[in-house]
Design a protein around this motif. Structure first.
Motif, PDB file in Angstrom:
ATOM      1  N   GLY A 188      25.198  46.916 -36.906  1.00  0.00           N
ATOM      2  CA  GLY A 188      24.292  46.372 -37.916  1.00  0.00           C
ATOM      3  C   GLY A 188      22.913  47.009 -37.860  1.00  0.00           C
ATOM      4  O   GLY A 188      22.308  47.289 -38.900  1.00  0.00           O
ATOM      5  N   GLN A 189      22.402  47.254 -36.655  1.00  0.00           N
ATOM      6  CA  GLN A 189      21.101  47.914 -36.525  1.00  0.00           C
ATOM      7  C   GLN A 189      21.140  49.333 -37.085  1.00  0.00           C
ATOM      8  O   GLN A 189      20.196  49.775 -37.746  1.00  0.00           O
ATOM      9  CB  GLN A 189      20.694  47.925 -35.053  1.00  0.00           C
ATOM     10  CG  GLN A 189      20.374  46.549 -34.489  1.00  0.00           C
ATOM     11  CD  GLN A 189      20.155  46.565 -32.988  1.00  0.00           C
ATOM     12  OE1 GLN A 189      20.262  47.612 -32.348  1.00  0.00           O
ATOM     13  NE2 GLN A 189      19.860  45.402 -32.412  1.00  0.00           N
ATOM     14  N   ALA A 190      22.268  50.051 -36.813  1.00  0.00           N
ATOM     15  CA  ALA A 190      22.395  51.405 -37.351  1.00  0.00           C
ATOM     16  C   ALA A 190      22.447  51.378 -38.875  1.00  0.00           C
ATOM     17  O   ALA A 190      21.839  52.219 -39.556  1.00  0.00           O
ATOM     18  CB  ALA A 190      23.648  52.079 -36.776  1.00  0.00           C
ATOM     19  N   VAL A 191      23.166  50.400 -39.428  1.00  0.00           N
ATOM     20  CA  VAL A 191      23.243  50.287 -40.899  1.00  0.00           C
ATOM     21  C   VAL A 191      21.873  49.979 -41.475  1.00  0.00           C
ATOM     22  O   VAL A 191      21.494  50.502 -42.541  1.00  0.00           O
ATOM     23  CB  VAL A 191      24.275  49.205 -41.285  1.00  0.00           C
ATOM     24  CG1 VAL A 191      24.224  48.927 -42.782  1.00  0.00           C
ATOM     25  CG2 VAL A 191      25.682  49.639 -40.886  1.00  0.00           C
ATOM     26  N   GLN A 192      21.107  49.111 -40.811  1.00  0.00           N
ATOM     27  CA  GLN A 192      19.748  48.824 -41.282  1.00  0.00           C
ATOM     28  C   GLN A 192      18.880  50.074 -41.278  1.00  0.00           C
ATOM     29  O   GLN A 192      18.097  50.305 -42.208  1.00  0.00           O
ATOM     30  CB  GLN A 192      19.114  47.749 -40.400  1.00  0.00           C
ATOM     31  CG  GLN A 192      19.617  46.339 -40.659  1.00  0.00           C
ATOM     32  CD  GLN A 192      18.938  45.326 -39.783  1.00  0.00           C
ATOM     33  OE1 GLN A 192      18.579  45.614 -38.647  1.00  0.00           O
ATOM     34  NE2 GLN A 192      18.752  44.121 -40.295  1.00  0.00           N
ATOM     35  N   THR A 193      19.040  50.892 -40.225  1.00  0.00           N
ATOM     36  CA  THR A 193      18.271  52.139 -40.164  1.00  0.00           C
ATOM     37  C   THR A 193      18.639  53.065 -41.320  1.00  0.00           C
ATOM     38  O   THR A 193      17.766  53.674 -41.952  1.00  0.00           O
ATOM     39  CB  THR A 193      18.528  52.842 -38.816  1.00  0.00           C
ATOM     40  OG1 THR A 193      18.194  51.949 -37.745  1.00  0.00           O
ATOM     41  CG2 THR A 193      17.685  54.099 -38.697  1.00  0.00           C
ATOM     42  N   THR A 200      19.990  60.441 -40.974  1.00  0.00           N
ATOM     43  CA  THR A 200      20.472  61.071 -39.745  1.00  0.00           C
ATOM     44  C   THR A 200      21.043  60.050 -38.759  1.00  0.00           C
ATOM     45  O   THR A 200      21.667  60.435 -37.778  1.00  0.00           O
ATOM     46  CB  THR A 200      19.328  61.837 -39.062  1.00  0.00           C
ATOM     47  OG1 THR A 200      18.280  60.914 -38.715  1.00  0.00           O
ATOM     48  CG2 THR A 200      18.758  62.905 -40.000  1.00  0.00           C
ATOM     49  N   ALA A 201      20.816  58.759 -39.016  1.00  0.00           N
ATOM     50  CA  ALA A 201      21.331  57.728 -38.112  1.00  0.00           C
ATOM     51  C   ALA A 201      22.849  57.638 -38.229  1.00  0.00           C
ATOM     52  O   ALA A 201      23.415  57.860 -39.303  1.00  0.00           O
ATOM     53  CB  ALA A 201      20.696  56.374 -38.432  1.00  0.00           C
ATOM     54  N   ARG A 202      23.492  57.307 -37.114  1.00  0.00           N
ATOM     55  CA  ARG A 202      24.954  57.212 -37.096  1.00  0.00           C
ATOM     56  C   ARG A 202      25.365  55.939 -36.351  1.00  0.00           C
ATOM     57  O   ARG A 202      24.639  55.435 -35.490  1.00  0.00           O
ATOM     58  CB  ARG A 202      25.593  58.430 -36.412  1.00  0.00           C
ATOM     59  CG  ARG A 202      25.377  59.729 -37.158  1.00  0.00           C
ATOM     60  CD  ARG A 202      26.101  59.735 -38.488  1.00  0.00           C
ATOM     61  NE  ARG A 202      25.900  60.976 -39.222  1.00  0.00           N
ATOM     62  CZ  ARG A 202      24.958  61.184 -40.117  1.00  0.00           C
ATOM     63  NH1 ARG A 202      24.065  60.205 -40.370  1.00  0.00           N
ATOM     64  NH2 ARG A 202      24.858  62.337 -40.752  1.00  0.00           N
ATOM     65  N   LEU A 203      26.551  55.445 -36.682  1.00  0.00           N
ATOM     66  CA  LEU A 203      27.071  54.268 -36.003  1.00  0.00           C
ATOM     67  C   LEU A 203      27.479  54.632 -34.582  1.00  0.00           C
ATOM     68  O   LEU A 203      27.995  55.719 -34.336  1.00  0.00           O
ATOM     69  CB  LEU A 203      28.282  53.711 -36.762  1.00  0.00           C
ATOM     70  CG  LEU A 203      28.052  53.325 -38.222  1.00  0.00           C
ATOM     71  CD1 LEU A 203      29.294  52.656 -38.776  1.00  0.00           C
ATOM     72  CD2 LEU A 203      26.863  52.397 -38.365  1.00  0.00           C
TER      73      LEU A 203
END
Length: 457
Positions: A188-193, A200-203
């Motif tokens: 969830g934090q990665a999705v928010q980012t 560039t953020a990834r799960l």
């Protein structure tokens, strides 16, 4: 997003409860089955012992089954074997020998209550009875205390197993719920980012590679593709802004001259303005066509064609253009190499590559066009002996709007090779650029529809 996190926590608790319930059901079932199996085995052994005890009373020679012959043996058993209770009664129900009260003559295994005076009230026995030939009755009973002890042990085992499974189930369920919830919180934090614009953020993907990791990997692959598409769109936008600025600036300058210049120059300046507009329109048209080709499902007129015949038709369309520009074209076309494509797009691919070779090579350049079959593929090769392209820039040539510095003054949109590559890939092929030493070699491969080779032109 806070609501989503609450749902995630609730789901983790539900998962823990489900895991605990399943673990308890499984553990209780296994424990109960083991206890039942132990009790059944114990009772089977007792049944065998009672059967042997009854048979032993008749002796090795199997004496007659009557009270007279059994009485001495039974009296001996009462003294020598304290583990069993015996009853021998005549046909009138009088006890002849034994240490049990009179019983109704019933054959087979059964439970009885001992009502002998002086014994503990409620003493129960399990025994085997047999009717005798003279109407008498013989019954051998076994003390039920071992059975009661076994039942108590089985019950204790079930309760202890149930408690152990409750502890393991609840603990394991909570632990699993915590771990799953923690991973979901990280996701969830990665999705928010990502939602905030950081492409560039990834799960997070753990080392265990379970189903959740596989899902995260697939989602990361989608994010990688989206990042490439966004970067490509950004690059295209920059290239359009850069390449369109020049013709539009020239167009504005010429229109300004039309307004302020003499009447005789109006027609000449208007023609030049039209040429600039045509170049801009051609660029936009090429971009739209490139987008349509790259979109899946837009090519519907596919058919099996002879690649050499289509290349030859394109050479005929160019007519005297190579001679006018003092170029020399050699054709080496192997016939009957069939591919499955859209004819119109195939001819555009060939024309773009030939046009690129004619525009960006000096007069006197030799161009070789060949078609052959290699490694299960149909191969189109267009090679020239011109100045070529630096090796470090070969991979950039198919990019949209990319042009060498020496080609900036040459007419064109910088999309010809891009269109050719998109068309080739649309039909399952590929486009490769190589150094021809000297010059440039363009290799286009297609999957074969029919690989027969019967002649050469």
């Amino acid at each position: 997003m806070v609501k989503s996190m609450k749902v995630t926590g609730l789901s983790a608790v539900r998962l823990a409860c489900i895991f605990t319930l399943l673990f308890l059901l499984l553990g209780t079932s296994v424990t109960f089955w083991l206890g039942s199996a132990m009790r059944s085995l114990f009772m089977h052994n007792i049944d065998q012992d009672l059967t042997s005890e009854v048979s032993e009373a008749f002796g090795a020679r199997q004496e007659p089954h009557d009270v007279l012959h059994l009485e001495p043996n039974v009296r001996t058993f009462i003294v020598t074997d304290q583990d069993y209770r015996y009853l021998l009664q005549d046909r009138r129900g009088h006890v002849v020998a034994g240490n049990l009260p009179t019983l109704p003559p019933v054959s087979g295994f059964r439970w009885i209550d001992d009502t002998t005076p002086g014994l503990e009230k409620g003493q129960r026995y399990y025994g085997l009875g047999e009717k005798l030939d003279d109407g008498g009755y013989y019954f051998v009973a076994h003390d039920t205390s071992p059975i009661d002890t076994l039942n108590e042990s089985v019950l204790e085992t079930i309760l202890l197993g149930f408690a152990a499974f409750v502890f393991c189930g609840v603990g394991g369920g909570l632990l699993m719920g915590i771990l799953v919830r923690r991973r979901l919180l990280l996701i969830g934090q990665a999705v928010q980012t990502i939602q905030k614009g950081d492409l560039t953020a990834r799960l997070p993907v753990a080392a265990g590679q379970d189903e959740l990791d596989d899902l995260c990997s697939m989602f990361n692959a989608v994010l990688d593709q989206n990042e490439r598409l966004v970067e490509s769109l950004r690059q295209v936008s920059n290239d359009i802004a850069h390449d369109m600025r020049t013709p539009l600036t020239r167009l504005r300058h010429r229109l300004q001259q039309l307004v302020s210049g003499p009447q005789m120059e109006v027609k000449s300046e208007a023609n030049l303005a039209i040429e600039d507009l045509d170049a801009s329109l051609e660029m936009f048209s090429s971009l739209l066509q490139l987008a349509e080709i790259e979109a899946a499902g837009n090519v519907t007129r596919q058919e099996a064609v002879d690649l050499s015949e289509e290349v030859n038709k394109c050479l005929e369309i160019f007519g005297s253009a190579p001679e006018d520009s003092e170029h020399h074209i050699d054709a080496e076309l192997v016939r009957h190499i069939m591919i499955h494509v859209d004819v119109v797009l195939l001819r555009q691919l060939v024309s773009n590559i030939l046009d690129n070779a004619l525009l960006h090579t000096p007069a006197g350049t030799s161009i070789t066009v060949s078609v052959r079959k290699t490694a299960g593929q149909a191969l189109l090769c267009v090679a020239d002996n011109g100045p070529g392209v630096p090796a470090a820039l070969l991979h950039k040539l198919p990019e949209r709007f990319f042009r060498l510095d020496r080609s900036r003054t040459t007419p064109g949109t910088g999309l010809g090779i891009s269109l050719a590559r998109a068309i080739a890939e649309r039909f399952g092929g590929s486009l490769l650029l190589e150094d021809n030493a000297p010059g440039l070699r363009v290799l286009v491969s297609f999957p074969l529809s029919d690989g027969r080779i019967t002649g050469r032109s």
